[in-house]
Write an enzyme that holds these catalytic residues in place. Structure first.
Site, PDB file in Angstrom:
ATOM      1  N   ARG A 222      19.497  67.037  58.750  1.00 27.55           N
ATOM      2  CA  ARG A 222      20.926  67.399  58.339  1.00 27.55           C
ATOM      3  C   ARG A 222      20.803  68.855  58.817  1.00 27.55           C
ATOM      4  NH1 ARG A 222      22.656  63.081  58.320  1.00 27.55           N
ATOM      5  NH2 ARG A 222      23.378  61.796  56.337  1.00 27.55           N
ATOM      6  N   HIS A 270      26.198  65.061  65.983  1.00 29.85           N
ATOM      7  CA  HIS A 270      25.711  64.173  64.818  1.00 29.85           C
ATOM      8  C   HIS A 270      25.917  62.753  65.355  1.00 29.85           C
ATOM      9  CE1 HIS A 270      25.515  63.946  60.336  1.00 29.85           C
ATOM     10  NE2 HIS A 270      25.131  63.244  60.860  1.00 29.85           N
TER      11      HIS A 270
HETATM   12  P1  NAP Z   1      14.114  58.075  53.814  1.00 27.39           P
HETATM   13  O1  NAP Z   1      13.588  56.438  53.895  1.00 27.39           O
HETATM   14  O2  NAP Z   1      14.218  58.370  52.393  1.00 27.39           O
HETATM   15  O3  NAP Z   1      12.894  59.029  54.330  1.00 27.39           O
HETATM   16  C1  NAP Z   1      12.632  60.332  53.921  1.00 27.39           C
HETATM   17  C2  NAP Z   1      11.352  60.626  54.262  1.00 27.39           C
HETATM   18  O4  NAP Z   1      11.276  62.278  53.974  1.00 27.39           O
HETATM   19  C3  NAP Z   1      10.259  60.238  53.208  1.00 27.39           C
HETATM   20  O5  NAP Z   1       9.278  60.038  53.947  1.00 27.39           O
HETATM   21  C4  NAP Z   1       9.901  61.470  52.412  1.00 27.39           C
HETATM   22  O6  NAP Z   1       8.593  61.290  51.647  1.00 27.39           O
HETATM   23  C5  NAP Z   1      10.137  62.505  53.352  1.00 27.39           C
HETATM   24  N1  NAP Z   1      10.598  63.641  52.220  1.00 27.39           N
HETATM   25  C6  NAP Z   1      11.431  64.033  51.543  1.00 27.39           C
HETATM   26  N2  NAP Z   1      11.496  65.224  50.865  1.00 27.39           N
HETATM   27  C7  NAP Z   1      10.236  65.665  51.595  1.00 27.39           C
HETATM   28  C8  NAP Z   1       9.723  66.655  51.336  1.00 27.39           C
HETATM   29  N3  NAP Z   1      10.272  67.959  50.426  1.00 27.39           N
HETATM   30  N4  NAP Z   1       8.474  67.219  51.922  1.00 27.39           N
HETATM   31  C9  NAP Z   1       7.905  66.245  52.793  1.00 27.39           C
HETATM   32  N5  NAP Z   1       8.478  65.056  53.033  1.00 27.39           N
HETATM   33  C10 NAP Z   1       9.661  65.040  52.369  1.00 27.39           C
HETATM   34  O7  NAP Z   1      15.244  58.529  54.621  1.00 27.39           O
HETATM   35  P2  NAP Z   1      15.578  58.031  56.168  1.00 27.39           P
HETATM   36  O8  NAP Z   1      16.296  56.638  56.029  1.00 27.39           O
HETATM   37  O9  NAP Z   1      14.383  57.767  56.847  1.00 27.39           O
HETATM   38  O10 NAP Z   1      16.763  59.055  56.516  1.00 27.39           O
HETATM   39  C11 NAP Z   1      16.117  60.337  56.585  1.00 27.39           C
HETATM   40  C12 NAP Z   1      17.225  61.348  56.904  1.00 27.39           C
HETATM   41  O11 NAP Z   1      17.621  61.239  58.252  1.00 27.39           O
HETATM   42  C13 NAP Z   1      18.393  60.891  56.064  1.00 27.39           C
HETATM   43  O12 NAP Z   1      18.496  61.536  55.026  1.00 27.39           O
HETATM   44  C14 NAP Z   1      19.610  61.696  56.958  1.00 27.39           C
HETATM   45  O13 NAP Z   1      19.459  63.226  56.409  1.00 27.39           O
HETATM   46  C15 NAP Z   1      19.099  61.788  58.323  1.00 27.39           C
HETATM   47  N6  NAP Z   1      20.017  60.999  59.249  1.00 27.39           N
HETATM   48  C16 NAP Z   1      20.506  61.506  60.315  1.00 27.39           C
HETATM   49  C17 NAP Z   1      21.186  60.848  61.164  1.00 27.39           C
HETATM   50  C18 NAP Z   1      21.822  61.337  62.391  1.00 27.39           C
HETATM   51  O14 NAP Z   1      22.696  60.704  62.940  1.00 27.39           O
HETATM   52  N7  NAP Z   1      21.607  62.545  62.805  1.00 27.39           N
HETATM   53  C19 NAP Z   1      21.536  59.527  60.998  1.00 27.39           C
HETATM   54  C20 NAP Z   1      20.917  58.630  59.708  1.00 27.39           C
HETATM   55  C21 NAP Z   1      19.999  59.631  58.722  1.00 27.39           C
HETATM   56  P3  NAP Z   1       8.125  60.136  50.967  1.00 27.39           P
HETATM   57  O15 NAP Z   1       7.898  58.979  51.982  1.00 27.39           O
HETATM   58  O16 NAP Z   1       6.687  60.581  50.517  1.00 27.39           O
HETATM   59  O17 NAP Z   1       8.995  60.099  49.835  1.00 27.39           O
HETATM   60  C1  GLV Z   2      24.423  59.844  59.331  1.00 25.70           C
HETATM   61  O1  GLV Z   2      24.083  60.934  59.701  1.00 25.70           O
HETATM   62  C2  GLV Z   2      23.979  58.956  58.494  1.00 25.70           C
HETATM   63  O2  GLV Z   2      23.726  59.555  57.479  1.00 25.70           O
HETATM   64  O3  GLV Z   2      24.090  57.956  58.729  1.00 25.70           O
END
Ligand code: NAP
Ligand code: GLV
Length: 307
Positions: A222, A270
């Site tokens: 983000r 994005h």
């Molecule tokens: P997720 O499954 O909730 O995974 C988040 C990961 O971050 C988990 O491994 C979590 O640790 C770790 N984490 C959270 N807070 C932390 C901290 N303070 N210190 C260390 N590790 C931490 O989320 P996801 O589905 O993989 O998505 C991740 C993020 O990608 C989304 O929240 C969004 O911001 C971003 N995203 C971006 C796009 C884009 O197009 N650019 C698209 C989709 C998503 P634990 O496993 O230990 O809980």
């Molecule tokens: C994009 O950034 C999403 O959260 O799907």
């Protein structure tokens, strides 16, 4: 069952059509055609309507995105379940983007593209993937998925998360205490963290200084996690060689922002991954079924944790 959809109209039209056969008992409404707000059971949105308190029967708020950090939780009823999007199309998109970015950085493409602009035919020694250490911050749904092709390509991979992970071939680093050791072995750092109080502004000068000199960054988490000026400073000093940046704050960047023209930055608007209409609808319906059967939904946000 009444579903209100408030996001891209084209996807809404497609979903409305599909639902006629997939869930004929549902009434699917597309914003701003709300009807009686007290009759809406499920809201699917990037941002809820301002008059959310009128939606007195609302059972679940579904984010259309993988992240659900865009919501103002203080303005949501405390008991309302909030669910983020987990679906294979969105995951595949992130796998493609990160693989592309890591390969581009590994093969020093920003440097070679700059040489092309300068008409400079100059080869540099290349490193095998096995000697390139890749570190993924956030080993959740997306972080774990992006690691798989990187492992197959032979990169030396590690992940950093709040809780330990056991992914074959990936060194697991946990929490603040192990952040320094993780950074010290990340030649290419990938940020896939959710935005929380703990991760806001995490990509800053202090963090960059703990990376090996000449490291690179892929930022697809983000925008508010990245300090723009600190990235520019790190590129200027050579502490960082290049960066692939998909998310910024604000979005879009102002026309005079340095990222637009920086030779060592690849900037994308994005688009790293987007939910795919068909597979996202399947995931949404599966979660609604789960909720109605009293089963746990995929992607339920833990509010106190922040993601
Ligand atoms: P997720 O499954 O909730 O995974 C988040 C990961 O971050 C988990 O491994 C979590 O640790 C770790 N984490 C959270 N807070 C932390 C901290 N303070 N210190 C260390 N590790 C931490 O989320 P996801 O589905 O993989 O998505 C991740 C993020 O990608 C989304 O929240 C969004 O911001 C971003 N995203 C971006 C796009 C884009 O197009 N650019 C698209 C989709 C998503 P634990 O496993 O230990 O809980
Ligand atoms: C994009 O950034 C999403 O959260 O799907």
């Amino acid at each position: 069952m009444n579903i209100l959809y408030k996001s891209e109209p084209e996807r809404g039209r497609l979903w409305a059509e599909r639902l006629k056969t997939l869930l004929p008992e549902a009434t699917f409404r597309q914003w701003p055609d709300v009807g009686d707000p007290t009759k809406i059971d499920y809201l699917v949105a990037w941002q809820p309507p301002e008059n959310l308190s009128d939606f007195t029967a609302l059972k679940v708020l579904f984010s259309v995105g993988a992240g659900a950090e865009q919501f103002d939780y203080a303005a949501l009823p405390p008991e309302l379940p909030v669910v983020r999007m987990i679906e294979p199309g969105l995951t595949s998109g992130m796998v493609e983007y990160v693989t592309f970015a890591v390969l581009g950085l590994h093969r020093e493409m920003p440097r070679y593209f700059q040489q092309q602009r300068e008409k400079n035919w100059l080869a540099h020694a290349s490193l095998p993937a096995a000697r390139r250490r890749v570190g993924v911050m956030g080993v959740g749904k997306l972080g774990e998925a992006v690691l798989q092709p990187l492992l197959q390509l032979g990169f030396d991979c590690a992940g950093w998360s709040r809780t330990p992970k056991n992914i074959p071939g990936v060194a697991s680093f946990v929490g603040e205490a192990q952040l320094g050791a993780f950074l010290a072995r990340s030649d290419i750092l990938i940020c896939l963290l959710p935005l929380t109080a703990a991760t806001e502004n995490i990509l800053n000068a202090d963090l960059f200084s703990q990376l090996p000199p000449g490291a690179s960054l892929v930022h697809a988490g983000r925008g508010k996690q990245l300090n723009h000026q600190h990235l520019l400073n790190a590129l200027e000093s050579g502490q960082l060689a290049a960066a692939v940046v998909d998310v910024t704050s604000p979005e879009p960047l102002p026309a005079d922002h340095a990222f637009w023209r920086h030779p060592a930055i690849w900037l994308t608007p994005h688009i790293a991954s987007q939910a795919q209409p068909e597979s996202a609808l399947t995931a949404l319906l599966e979660n609604i079924r789960r909720f109605e059967r009293g089963e746990p939904m995929h992607g339920l946000v833990e509010r106190e944790r922040g993601y």
